[in-house]
Scaffold this motif. Structure first.
Motif, PDB file in Angstrom:
ATOM      1  N   ALA A  94       0.682  -1.218  -0.035  1.00 26.57           N
ATOM      2  CA  ALA A  94      -0.116   0.161  -0.058  1.00 26.57           C
ATOM      3  C   ALA A  94       0.760   1.181   0.058  1.00 26.57           C
ATOM      4  CB  ALA A  94      -0.981  -0.153   1.260  1.00 26.57           C
ATOM      5  N   ALA A  95       1.965   1.274   0.751  1.00 21.92           N
ATOM      6  CA  ALA A  95       2.741   2.431   0.808  1.00 21.92           C
ATOM      7  C   ALA A  95       3.434   2.554  -0.740  1.00 21.92           C
ATOM      8  CB  ALA A  95       4.119   2.124   1.883  1.00 21.92           C
ATOM      9  N   ALA A 103      28.384 -12.076   0.275  1.00 26.97           N
ATOM     10  CA  ALA A 103      30.021 -12.601  -0.010  1.00 26.97           C
ATOM     11  C   ALA A 103      30.228 -12.603  -1.550  1.00 26.97           C
ATOM     12  CB  ALA A 103      30.000 -13.756   0.713  1.00 26.97           C
ATOM     13  N   TYR A 104      29.194 -11.846  -2.402  1.00 30.35           N
ATOM     14  CA  TYR A 104      29.315 -12.291  -3.627  1.00 30.35           C
ATOM     15  C   TYR A 104      29.617 -10.895  -4.373  1.00 30.35           C
ATOM     16  CZ  TYR A 104      26.496 -16.219  -1.962  1.00 30.35           C
ATOM     17  OH  TYR A 104      26.228 -17.127  -1.285  1.00 30.35           O
ATOM     18  N   TYR A 105      30.791 -11.175  -5.659  1.00 36.04           N
ATOM     19  CA  TYR A 105      31.030  -9.869  -6.441  1.00 36.04           C
ATOM     20  C   TYR A 105      30.121  -9.739  -7.230  1.00 36.04           C
ATOM     21  CZ  TYR A 105      33.795  -7.525  -9.900  1.00 36.04           C
ATOM     22  OH  TYR A 105      34.397  -6.553 -10.708  1.00 36.04           O
ATOM     23  N   PHE A 106      29.691  -8.420  -7.642  1.00 34.64           N
ATOM     24  CA  PHE A 106      28.784  -8.326  -8.652  1.00 34.64           C
ATOM     25  C   PHE A 106      29.819  -7.049  -9.707  1.00 34.64           C
ATOM     26  CE2 PHE A 106      25.190  -7.979  -5.426  1.00 34.64           C
ATOM     27  CZ  PHE A 106      25.057  -9.237  -5.429  1.00 34.64           C
ATOM     28  N   PRO A 107      29.765  -7.493 -10.961  1.00 36.13           N
ATOM     29  CA  PRO A 107      30.666  -6.625 -11.785  1.00 36.13           C
ATOM     30  C   PRO A 107      29.605  -5.354 -12.239  1.00 36.13           C
ATOM     31  CG  PRO A 107      30.477  -8.918 -12.841  1.00 36.13           C
ATOM     32  CD  PRO A 107      29.572  -9.000 -11.678  1.00 36.13           C
ATOM     33  N   HIS A 108      28.250  -5.642 -12.107  1.00 37.06           N
ATOM     34  CA  HIS A 108      27.257  -4.375 -12.470  1.00 37.06           C
ATOM     35  C   HIS A 108      26.141  -4.415 -11.462  1.00 37.06           C
ATOM     36  CE1 HIS A 108      29.495  -3.271 -16.266  1.00 37.06           C
ATOM     37  NE2 HIS A 108      29.693  -4.651 -16.375  1.00 37.06           N
ATOM     38  N   ALA A 109      25.657  -3.552 -10.881  1.00 37.98           N
ATOM     39  CA  ALA A 109      24.860  -3.639  -9.895  1.00 37.98           C
ATOM     40  C   ALA A 109      24.059  -2.485  -9.889  1.00 37.98           C
ATOM     41  CB  ALA A 109      25.272  -3.929  -8.542  1.00 37.98           C
ATOM     42  N   SER A 110      22.920  -2.524  -9.455  1.00 39.80           N
ATOM     43  CA  SER A 110      21.910  -1.238  -9.106  1.00 39.80           C
ATOM     44  C   SER A 110      20.920  -1.688  -7.956  1.00 39.80           C
ATOM     45  CB  SER A 110      21.086  -0.925 -10.167  1.00 39.80           C
ATOM     46  OG  SER A 110      19.839   0.119  -9.992  1.00 39.80           O
ATOM     47  N   ILE A 111      20.931  -1.135  -6.912  1.00 40.16           N
ATOM     48  CA  ILE A 111      20.404  -1.308  -5.728  1.00 40.16           C
ATOM     49  C   ILE A 111      19.420  -0.179  -5.106  1.00 40.16           C
ATOM     50  CG2 ILE A 111      20.234  -2.025  -3.260  1.00 40.16           C
ATOM     51  CD1 ILE A 111      23.309  -3.436  -4.156  1.00 40.16           C
ATOM     52  N   LEU A 112      18.281  -0.230  -5.461  1.00 40.44           N
ATOM     53  CA  LEU A 112      17.446   0.822  -5.017  1.00 40.44           C
ATOM     54  C   LEU A 112      16.475   0.703  -3.857  1.00 40.44           C
ATOM     55  CD1 LEU A 112      15.860   3.527  -5.639  1.00 40.44           C
ATOM     56  CD2 LEU A 112      14.248   2.121  -6.890  1.00 40.44           C
ATOM     57  N   SER A 113      16.569   1.622  -2.888  1.00 39.63           N
ATOM     58  CA  SER A 113      16.036   1.389  -1.510  1.00 39.63           C
ATOM     59  C   SER A 113      14.739   2.373  -1.378  1.00 39.63           C
ATOM     60  CB  SER A 113      16.923   1.416  -0.445  1.00 39.63           C
ATOM     61  OG  SER A 113      16.405   1.674   0.792  1.00 39.63           O
ATOM     62  N   HIS A 114      13.706   1.825  -0.948  1.00 38.91           N
ATOM     63  CA  HIS A 114      12.528   2.410  -0.541  1.00 38.91           C
ATOM     64  C   HIS A 114      12.238   2.518   1.046  1.00 38.91           C
ATOM     65  CE1 HIS A 114      11.261   3.074  -4.721  1.00 38.91           C
ATOM     66  NE2 HIS A 114      11.072   1.816  -4.889  1.00 38.91           N
ATOM     67  N   ARG A 115      12.063   3.472   1.502  1.00 42.17           N
ATOM     68  CA  ARG A 115      11.995   3.418   3.166  1.00 42.17           C
ATOM     69  C   ARG A 115      10.558   3.811   3.312  1.00 42.17           C
ATOM     70  NH1 ARG A 115      17.548   5.360   3.498  1.00 42.17           N
ATOM     71  NH2 ARG A 115      18.499   3.592   2.249  1.00 42.17           N
ATOM     72  N   CYS A 116       9.859   2.967   3.371  1.00 39.46           N
ATOM     73  CA  CYS A 116       8.053   3.005   3.317  1.00 39.46           C
ATOM     74  C   CYS A 116       7.536   3.518   4.599  1.00 39.46           C
ATOM     75  CB  CYS A 116       7.544   1.973   2.731  1.00 39.46           C
ATOM     76  SG  CYS A 116       7.983   1.181   1.289  1.00 39.46           S
ATOM     77  N   LYS A 117       6.590   4.418   4.450  1.00 39.62           N
ATOM     78  CA  LYS A 117       5.904   5.044   5.668  1.00 39.62           C
ATOM     79  C   LYS A 117       4.666   4.320   5.580  1.00 39.62           C
ATOM     80  CE  LYS A 117       4.047   9.139   7.776  1.00 39.62           C
ATOM     81  NZ  LYS A 117       4.078  10.731   7.807  1.00 39.62           N
TER      82      LYS A 117
END
Length: 774
Positions: A142-143, A329-343
């Protein structure tokens, strides 16, 4: 002169000693806040909570509450002389008492102070409140739909994840859900406040962060920090739940104490504690991954959505750490990490052992198993091919170079000692022959960063006195919650001064002795407070060396500290005797020590830097047996190899590893939080919320400390933190359950299993897999 004293001190660094209060814990002699003698005329407090998730308070009639037998005073937001805010990061979104808009079911609206606790509880029920209901957001879904967030989104990027995924030979995507967790400390939230002259207060508080309680209470009372003293000798468990959320109850007790001039005590009962205090954040993790035919990850994209609750609390730093540990413990050659902090209109979630790290790791371990099922490979093979390496394969998504990597060697050793490969073959054969009981096996790694991700918290202080009889008084900013911190720091001082441990008096954490303390959290208690205490001990040791050199007329280089004695040239003298002589010569035998963690540097704007001083590593192999008719299961064997560097106290470290593992296992299997459609928490007591018991301990439980590598960084005695990293070892239990369920369809598919993996969820995953395989 003949040697004086023992050949070796008792209780030095590296000795496997019991917790300093172990005997007192089991005999009941250990004093917690509720065990302290109550001062005369002590008042008892109970909070009145809201009966809505989101609403406007139209009217609150407290007349009957005030007239109730035994009631001395009733507190509302209007009675707060200072700021109605207890936010740990001063976001000004966390009121001490609701001032009009209810933000979660159970939010304190008012507080009753009465002669007895029973009288306060009875009076609270007499309140009459009229609400105007408002739309309530009660879930992460819902958020996300409403774009309701407590803080701005954050993103980590490395390379071009989208392009790498698109060009990879193989691609997968999925969504993984996992629940939160109640801290369920044995001692609930409790504070005893004794008022003093000039409007000062002394607070005995069960808190991991005495300074934060001090500062926020001072803000609420509109007083300077020097008017508030906070003291805590021990807690009956904390696990992060007393890092920020002890403040509210201490502030209300302090407010009542100042208003009435009487001591005041606030102890939440279990139901109120579970309803009114925050939990571990639950997450939804959406992922996409591109990989090659060997299972090596080419590019990965995570979207992590965390339920923060109604206020920010510590959610920013927790969600950051979840991002930092999305790689495990893992290697990522290419990475995108998006974070939502939901209210959401639920209680504000807060710190919990691991502080976001476990949530991040769960996501990547789900991805690894998905790749393994897609390729028809053993998940351990996929894990090993993706481990961090050296040179080109050692940079994290936040652009920190991993310099201390031992995960490949540690996993290889555990793989051999646990007989993993052979057991995998045996289990596959057993599953093929059994239509009802299916077994599962999983080996999962842990790479956990050590330091506060909020950089200024990486500091600690200590106070050390040597009395003129040779006894030592030790105080520092760390708090004791059962983890053995006080014992370890005392061992550090004993080793530095070369005196037996029983000469050192461990004293309560006290903001009047060591100021501006950081929370005992982020697994950094021993690292920072040990270093601060060691620094103080070195200062006093140098003063005694200088004095001994003058007194015996020898060069300082010829003065040596030996077990319980000092040698100066050809002369030897007991530690006690030298201290007495130094005192008579007016040598200062008191000092402070300070430590700040080096090398920490992280820029949130660019999402790059070094948020951690070093990494702690570990791995676990878990074996389970699942009844496919009921979904019930047992954990039958666990093998753990864990990295604590050069252990300060192996006995305490082993206990922390075992306890952390069991707590993590509870989070991932039985500890289910459930809110109804009105936003009311229904799992608010031991009758409805199931933590692991002694019978849940694996009958075959093998725990070892790795012995082939010490800490490369200059941490205290080259040890490594042990508080939080072991909890993530329990991910192996969840993955073993997934493995057992996967066998129903001959390991061809990844089961749709959310955490906690209750028997109901296990049975549903089995049924879904059978339908898919039909």
């Amino acid at each position: 002169m003949a040697d004086i004293g023992t050949a070796r001190i008792h209780g030095s660094v590296g000795d496997a000693l019991a917790h300093d209060s172990a005997r007192k814990h089991v005999t009941g002699e250990a004093l917690y806040i509720d065990d302290l003698p109550e001062p005369a005329r002590c008042l008892h407090l109970v909070a009145g909570g809201a009966a809505r998730a989101h609403a406007r308070v139209v009217e609150m009639d407290l007349a009957a509450v005030r007239k109730a037998p035994g009631v001395v005073c009733v507190l509302t937001a209007a009675d707060i002389p200072g700021v109605n805010d207890i936010s740990p990061i001063h976001a000004h979104d966390d009121p001490l008492l609701c001032a009009g808009e209810v933000m979660f079911w159970g939010q304190p609206l008012f507080c009753v102070a009465a002669e007895t606790r029973a009288a306060a509880q009875a009076a609270v029920r007499l309140a009459r409140t009229v609400y105007e209901d408002l739309p309530a957001i009660l879930s992460i879904d819902a958020a996300l739909a409403e774009k309701s967030y407590v803080l701005e989104d954050q993103r980590l990027t490395k390379g071009n994840a989208a392009a790498a995924i698109a060009s990879a030979p193989r691609r997968l995507s999925g969504r993984f859900r996992h629940g939160g967790q109640d801290h369920f400390y044995l001692e609930g939230q409790v504070s005893l406040v004794v008022p003093s002259e000039d409007g000062d207060v002394h607070i005995f508080c069960s808190t991991q962060h005495p300074t934060e309680v001090q500062m926020n209470v001072a803000q609420v009372l509109d007083r300077p920090a020097n008017a508030v003293t906070v003291e805590v000798r021990r807690m009956g468990g904390g696990f992060g739940g007393k890092e920020s959320q002890a403040t509210q109850w201490a502030a209300l007790a302090a407010l009542a104490a100042l208003k009435t001039g009487r001591p005041a005590k606030f102890r939440l009962d279990r139901d109120d504690d579970m309803v009114m205090t925050g939990k571990r954040h639950d997450f939804i993790i959406d992922w996409q991954v591109g990989f090659d035919e060997d299972g090596r990850i080419q590019g990965i994209d995570f979207v992590q959505s965390a339920r923060a609750g109604f206020s920010a609390d510590l959610s920013g730093a927790i969600a950051d750490r979840a991002m930092f540990h999305a790689d495990n413990a893992y290697y990522f050659p290419h990475a995108s990490i998006l974070s939502h902090r939901c209210k959401t209109h639920t209680v504000s979630n807060t710190a919990f052992r691991g502080f976001g790290g476990p949530q991040g790791m769960l996501g990547i371990e789900e991805v690894i198993d998905a790749i393994a099922r897609e390729l028809g490979r053993d998940p351990l093979d996929i894990r090993q091919v993706n481990f961090y390496g050296t040179d080109e394969r050692n940079m994290t998504p936040y652009h920190m170079t991993v310099e201390d990597n031992i995960i490949d060697e540690l996993v290889r050793r555990l793989e051999e000692s646990s007989n993993y490969r052979h057991r995998r073959l045996v289990i596959a054969a057993q599953n093929a022959a059994s239509s009802i009981v299916k077994r599962g096996l999983a080996l999962t790694p842990v790479k956990f960063g050590i330091s506060f991700t909020t950089s200024f918290l990486n500091q600690a202080g200590a106070l050390l006195h040597i009395y003129n009889d040779g006894s030592v008084h030790l105080n520092h900013g760390g708090t004791e919650m059962g983890q053995g911190l006080f014992q370890k720091v005392a061992q550090v001082v004993a080793a530095e001064l070369q005196i037996d441990l029983d000469r050192i008096k461990i004293s309560a954490t006290h903001t009047g002795k060591v100021p501006n303390t950081s929370a005992t959290a982020a697994s950094s208690g021993s690292d920072m407070n040990g270093k601060a205490a060691q620094a103080a001990a070195i200062i006093l040791k140098e003063r005694l060396i200088d004095f001994a050199a003058r007194h015996f007329n020898v060069p300082a280089a010829d003065v040596a500290f030996l077990p319980n004695r000092i040698r100066a040239g050809a002369e030897e003298i007991t530690f006690d005797a030298l201290v007495k002589l130094a005192y008579l010569d007016r040598v200062s035998l008191s000092t402070t020590g300070f430590y700040k963690t080096p090398k920490i540097d992280y820029d949130r704007k660019t999402a790059r830097g070094r948020p951690f001083y070093y990494f702690a590593y570990g791995a676990a192999v878990s074996e389970v047996a699942v009844d496919t008719l009921t979904g019930e299961y047992r954990v039958t064997r666990v093998d753990i190899l864990h990295d604590v560097g050069r252990s300060l106290n192996p006995a305490i470290d082993l206990g922390q590893i075992e306890g952390g593992f069991i707590q993590g296992m509870g989070w991932l299997t039985s500890e289910e939080l459930w809110w109804d459609e009105k936003g009311q928490l229904k799992t608010h007591a031991p009758s409805t919320y199931k933590i692991p018991t002694a019978s849940d301990r694996p009958p075959d439980f093998r725990v070892q400390l790795q012995d082939f590598a010490e800490n490369r960084e200059d941490a205290i005695h080259r040890s490594k933190a042990v508080g939080e990293p072991p909890l993530m070892l329990a991910i192996s239990v969840f993955r073993a359950l997934s493995d057992a369920i996967a066998s129903v369809a001959d390991y061809r598919y990844l089961p749709e299993l959310a955490a906690p993996a209750t028997p109901e969820r296990v049975l549903a995953a089995i049924d879904a897999l059978r339908e898919r395989d039909a």
